[in-house]
Design a protein around this motif. Structure first.
Motif, PDB file in Angstrom:
ATOM      1  N   ARG A 198      -5.722   1.344 -11.730  1.00  0.00           N
ATOM      2  CA  ARG A 198      -5.033   2.576 -12.092  1.00  0.00           C
ATOM      3  C   ARG A 198      -3.922   2.356 -13.113  1.00  0.00           C
ATOM      4  O   ARG A 198      -3.679   3.169 -13.981  1.00  0.00           O
ATOM      5  CB  ARG A 198      -4.426   3.228 -10.834  1.00  0.00           C
ATOM      6  N   TYR A 249      -1.180  -2.228  -4.355  1.00  0.00           N
ATOM      7  CA  TYR A 249      -0.317  -2.721  -5.430  1.00  0.00           C
ATOM      8  C   TYR A 249      -0.208  -4.225  -5.254  1.00  0.00           C
ATOM      9  O   TYR A 249       0.303  -4.703  -4.254  1.00  0.00           O
ATOM     10  CB  TYR A 249       1.069  -2.079  -5.352  1.00  0.00           C
ATOM     11  N   TYR A 276       0.816  -1.213   0.000  1.00  0.00           N
ATOM     12  CA  TYR A 276       0.000   0.000   0.000  1.00  0.00           C
ATOM     13  C   TYR A 276       0.853   1.268   0.000  1.00  0.00           C
ATOM     14  O   TYR A 276       1.958   1.275   0.528  1.00  0.00           O
ATOM     15  CB  TYR A 276      -0.885   0.021   1.242  1.00  0.00           C
ATOM     16  N   ASP A 277       0.276   2.349  -0.557  1.00  0.00           N
ATOM     17  CA  ASP A 277       1.019   3.612  -0.591  1.00  0.00           C
ATOM     18  C   ASP A 277       0.540   4.626   0.447  1.00  0.00           C
ATOM     19  O   ASP A 277       1.045   5.745   0.503  1.00  0.00           O
ATOM     20  CB  ASP A 277       1.000   4.223  -1.998  1.00  0.00           C
ATOM     21  N   GLU A 328       1.704   9.687  -9.965  1.00  0.00           N
ATOM     22  CA  GLU A 328       0.504   8.998 -10.440  1.00  0.00           C
ATOM     23  C   GLU A 328       0.848   7.641 -11.032  1.00  0.00           C
ATOM     24  O   GLU A 328       0.125   6.669 -10.857  1.00  0.00           O
ATOM     25  CB  GLU A 328      -0.159   9.840 -11.533  1.00  0.00           C
ATOM     26  N   ASN A 344      -4.314   3.516  -2.349  1.00  0.00           N
ATOM     27  CA  ASN A 344      -4.052   2.585  -3.448  1.00  0.00           C
ATOM     28  C   ASN A 344      -3.357   1.326  -2.956  1.00  0.00           C
ATOM     29  O   ASN A 344      -2.579   1.367  -1.999  1.00  0.00           O
ATOM     30  CB  ASN A 344      -3.175   3.237  -4.514  1.00  0.00           C
ATOM     31  N   TYR A 393     -11.510   0.665 -11.051  1.00  0.00           N
ATOM     32  CA  TYR A 393     -10.627   0.731  -9.878  1.00  0.00           C
ATOM     33  C   TYR A 393      -9.161   0.499 -10.234  1.00  0.00           C
ATOM     34  O   TYR A 393      -8.288   0.765  -9.447  1.00  0.00           O
ATOM     35  CB  TYR A 393     -11.083  -0.266  -8.807  1.00  0.00           C
ATOM     36  N   LYS A 435      -1.698  -1.671  -9.921  1.00  0.00           N
ATOM     37  CA  LYS A 435      -2.056  -0.622  -8.963  1.00  0.00           C
ATOM     38  C   LYS A 435      -3.560  -0.400  -9.046  1.00  0.00           C
ATOM     39  O   LYS A 435      -4.098  -0.206 -10.133  1.00  0.00           O
ATOM     40  CB  LYS A 435      -1.312   0.671  -9.314  1.00  0.00           C
ATOM     41  N   TRP A 436      -4.213  -0.479  -7.912  1.00  0.00           N
ATOM     42  CA  TRP A 436      -5.675  -0.313  -7.901  1.00  0.00           C
ATOM     43  C   TRP A 436      -6.111   0.480  -6.687  1.00  0.00           C
ATOM     44  O   TRP A 436      -5.389   0.560  -5.697  1.00  0.00           O
ATOM     45  CB  TRP A 436      -6.381  -1.667  -7.980  1.00  0.00           C
ATOM     46  N   ASN A 437      -7.294   1.067  -6.810  1.00  0.00           N
ATOM     47  CA  ASN A 437      -7.793   1.931  -5.745  1.00  0.00           C
ATOM     48  C   ASN A 437      -8.826   1.177  -4.906  1.00  0.00           C
ATOM     49  O   ASN A 437      -9.816   0.668  -5.437  1.00  0.00           O
ATOM     50  CB  ASN A 437      -8.398   3.200  -6.344  1.00  0.00           C
TER      51      ASN A 437
END
Ligand code: K7E
Ligand code: CUA
Ligand code: CA
Length: 632
Positions: A416, A386, A379-380, A473, A384, A414, A397-399
């Motif tokens: 990214r 990963y 996680y970031d 991003e 998000n 979702y 990478k997803w939200n």
């Protein structure tokens, strides 16, 4: 997914404070050149500023003499060691031998290391997977690093002030400790670790059938390193993680089928994420509501189906990694044989245990489809996730919030970005991701195969640990790092979260037993150079100051059991001495103010040279002495 063109449209974007000034200056200079060459100044400066925004992201170049911002601790897999890297440079700083034998430091050879290894010093192999740093209130406190040994069912603790292993515990009643994570809140009281394989109880050959076989979830006390409790489960256990309330831990199970054959382990469409209620388990232990197995005194509780200590949440399919989001909201199970991850809402677990939910699946709030072979998620700290896709050789990478909306029927995307990695990633790990401080700067992806990424070195290939900049991003791959067998996992911690000692203190517990023995022998370790005979046991006490041993000759008789204690009196940082007795398999490190000891049998009569094997002085070659062994 943002392309480079889209970024240009958003320009100009100035770098934020704290980002690399050097790179920003570079981009500004570039803009200047564009103007000077007479190109469209407005357009070029837009692009240059976009480039500046890009360039102003994490700078992975660490120039000579500069220090890294993060420590990375890498498991050494079946090398059995732990490695310390600087991140982002990916420079290897140190190796910490743990389950292996190491001739540079004398790990597995010295008395101090054998004492830590205990009974398990008879093994010289290990299989380390999961390094994790102790926490206080959900933040790395830099005290200890814990790591599992799947090969010989052990858990080790490393003191991060001296970067040496100080405790190893063999977990009784189980085989193959795999998943390991730490309690985060209020502090790391327990090291949670999963035993992977089911075995019969008792395992004495009287019954090898599956009926009486099971495996257990284990908790080791982080201070004493004794096993606090074991919980019997259905199926088996793979990976695990803990929450940010201190109440729950959750483990994946890939073999709910309890099958022995490969096809059998894939029969069910869903296996489980098993939730452990730590409060209830502690209460049951307090109430004496447990049994013991065999000779071990460890409280064993029954957490199989129907137990109040556990809940079995069906998740697809042969799940592997289990990762808690740094906001404390979710356990995310990685589907492996399903292209999905399962998002479990931790705030629904109280209701689940209270029996207020109709179905275990009611705690699932999303199940995004990500790609083939999801293994681990990181996680970031910006919402998000990963996820590594082993089969697709990608990081997705997803939200998380958007995945939840999508699960609730909203039409949102979702995903990214998907980034190719090289190749077949297992674990991935973002900086500070297992703590409240997840900062979303760096992502390390531990690729299992490197194939064509490096100069060929024969049939055995290195792995490829790739560094990815996730501060913007878009994920950007910035570095390929070859590593030797086999870092399953790593952890990144800010450099200010680790406090190391420059030299030993004389009362360090690491060599307490040497001090005790010296006291019994009437020896002052810091001053005396003496030989003590005690039957056929001979204890040789000597000091060292570069480039001299305090004793350059000692006499023993053939067959004597000789113990050499060396105390390094040097107080200057980095002046480490060694001791190698030629033709005796004896080698060790003695760092400034350290005492090290090693025991061997003087079984060969004659003259035997010993020498310093850590370069310490211009006259390092001359730092040597002789053991004279009288024929029996
Ligand atoms: Cu290799 Cu964490 Cu042991 Cu996954 S585990 S890849
Ligand atoms: Cu002491 Cu080399
Ligand atoms: Ca299965």
């Amino acid at each position: 997914m943002k392309k480079r063109d889209d970024l240009t449209k958003d320009a100009p974007e100035l770098p934020e404070s704290g980002q690399s000034r050097r790179r920003f200056m570079g981009a500004a200079a570039l803009a200047g050149v564009a103007g000077a060459t007479g190109l469209g100044a407005a357009v070029m400066s837009r692009e240059a500023f976009a480039a500046a925004a890009e360039d102003a992201r994490n700078n992975w170049v660490v120039h000579p003499g500069e220090l890294d911002e993060y420590y990375g601790f890498w498991s050494g897999g079946h090398s059995g060691e732990v490695r310390v890297l600087g991140v982002p440079s990916m420079r290897e700083l140190m190796r910490i031998p743990v389950f292996n034998v190491d001739s540079a430091t004398g790990w597995g050879i010295t008395n101090e290391s054998k004492q830590v290894l205990g009974d398990s010093s008879r093994f010289s192999n290990g299989d380390a997977h999961h390094p994790h740093i102790s926490m206080t209130d959900g933040r790395y406190d830099g005290r200890y690093l814990f790591i599992n040994d799947k090969a010989n069912t052990r858990v080790a603790r490393i003191r991060l002030d001296i970067m040496k292993c100080d405790k190893i515990t063999t977990i009784p009643n189980v085989q193959a400790i795999h998943g390991l994570r730490l309690q985060k809140v209020p502090k790391t009281k327990y090291v949670f670790c999963n035993a992977e394989y089911v075995i019969p109880h008792p395992n004495d050959g009287s019954d090898t059938s599956l009926e009486n076989s099971f495996t257990m979830f284990n908790a080791v006390d982080a201070e004493t390193m004794e096993v606090a409790f074991q919980v019997i489960v259905d199926g088996n256990l793979d990976n695990t993680d803990a929450d940010y309330t201190g109440k729950y831990a959750c483990s994946t199970c890939y073999n709910s089928e309890k099958a022995l054959d490969l096809a059998g382990t894939m029969r069910n469409d869903r296996d489980w994420a098993v939730v452990f209620n730590i409060e209830r388990i502690e209460q049951a232990v307090k109430n004496g509501d447990f049994k013991t197995l065999g000779d071990s005194k460890v409280p064993v509780l029954d957490g199989r189906a129907g137990s109040e200590l556990t809940r079995y949440i069906p998740v697809p399919k042969n799940p592997h990694g289990l990762n808690t989001s740094p906001d404390g909201k979710y356990f995310i199970a990685n589907g492996k044989l399903s292209p999905t991850c399962t998002v479990i809402a931790i705030d629904k677990l109280d209701d689940l245990f209270a029996g207020k939910l109709k179905d275990e699946r009611d705690v699932v709030v999303a199940e995004p489809e990500l790609g083939l072979g999801p293994l681990h998620t990181t996680y970031d700290g910006r919402g998000n996730a990963y996820t590594t896709l082993f089969i697709d050789s990608q990081v997705c990478k997803w939200n998380i919030a958007d995945a939840i909306k999508h699960y609730n029927g909203e039409k949102v995307d979702y995903i990214r970005q998907k980034l190719d990695v090289h190749y077949q990633p297992g674990h991935n790990h973002a900086s500070l991701t297992e703590s409240r401080d997840a900062d979303g700067k760096w992502l390390v992806v531990l690729s299992k195969f490197s194939k064509d990424r490096f100069l060929p070195v024969g049939p055995l290939h290195p792995e490829n640990d790739q560094l990815i900049d996730i501060s913007g991003e878009e994920m950007k791959l910035v570095h390929d790092g070859p590593t030797f067998a086999e870092p399953h996992d790593c952890i990144l911690v800010r450099r200010d979260q680790i406090k190391t000692q420059k030299i030993y203190t004389r009362d360090d517990p690491f060599f307490a037993s040497a001090r005790e023995q010296a006291k019994k022998d009437g020896i002052v370790l810091e001053a005396d150079n003496k030989v003590i005979r005690d039957g056929n046991k001979v204890r040789v006490y000597m000091t060292s100051v570069a480039p001299m041993y305090g004793t350059t000759e000692f006499k023993v008789k053939q067959g004597d059991e000789v113990t050499v204690f060396i105390t390094n009196l040097d107080t200057i940082e980095d002046v480490t001495h060694g001791f190698c007795m030629v033709n005796h398999g004896v080698s060790m490190e003695i760092s400034p103010q350290q005492t090290s000891s090693v025991t061997f049998v003087a079984d060969q009569p004659g003259v035997h040279w010993y020498y310093c094997n850590w370069f310490c002085h211009a006259l390092h070659m001359e730092m040597r002495g002789r053991m004279l062994v009288e024929k029996a």
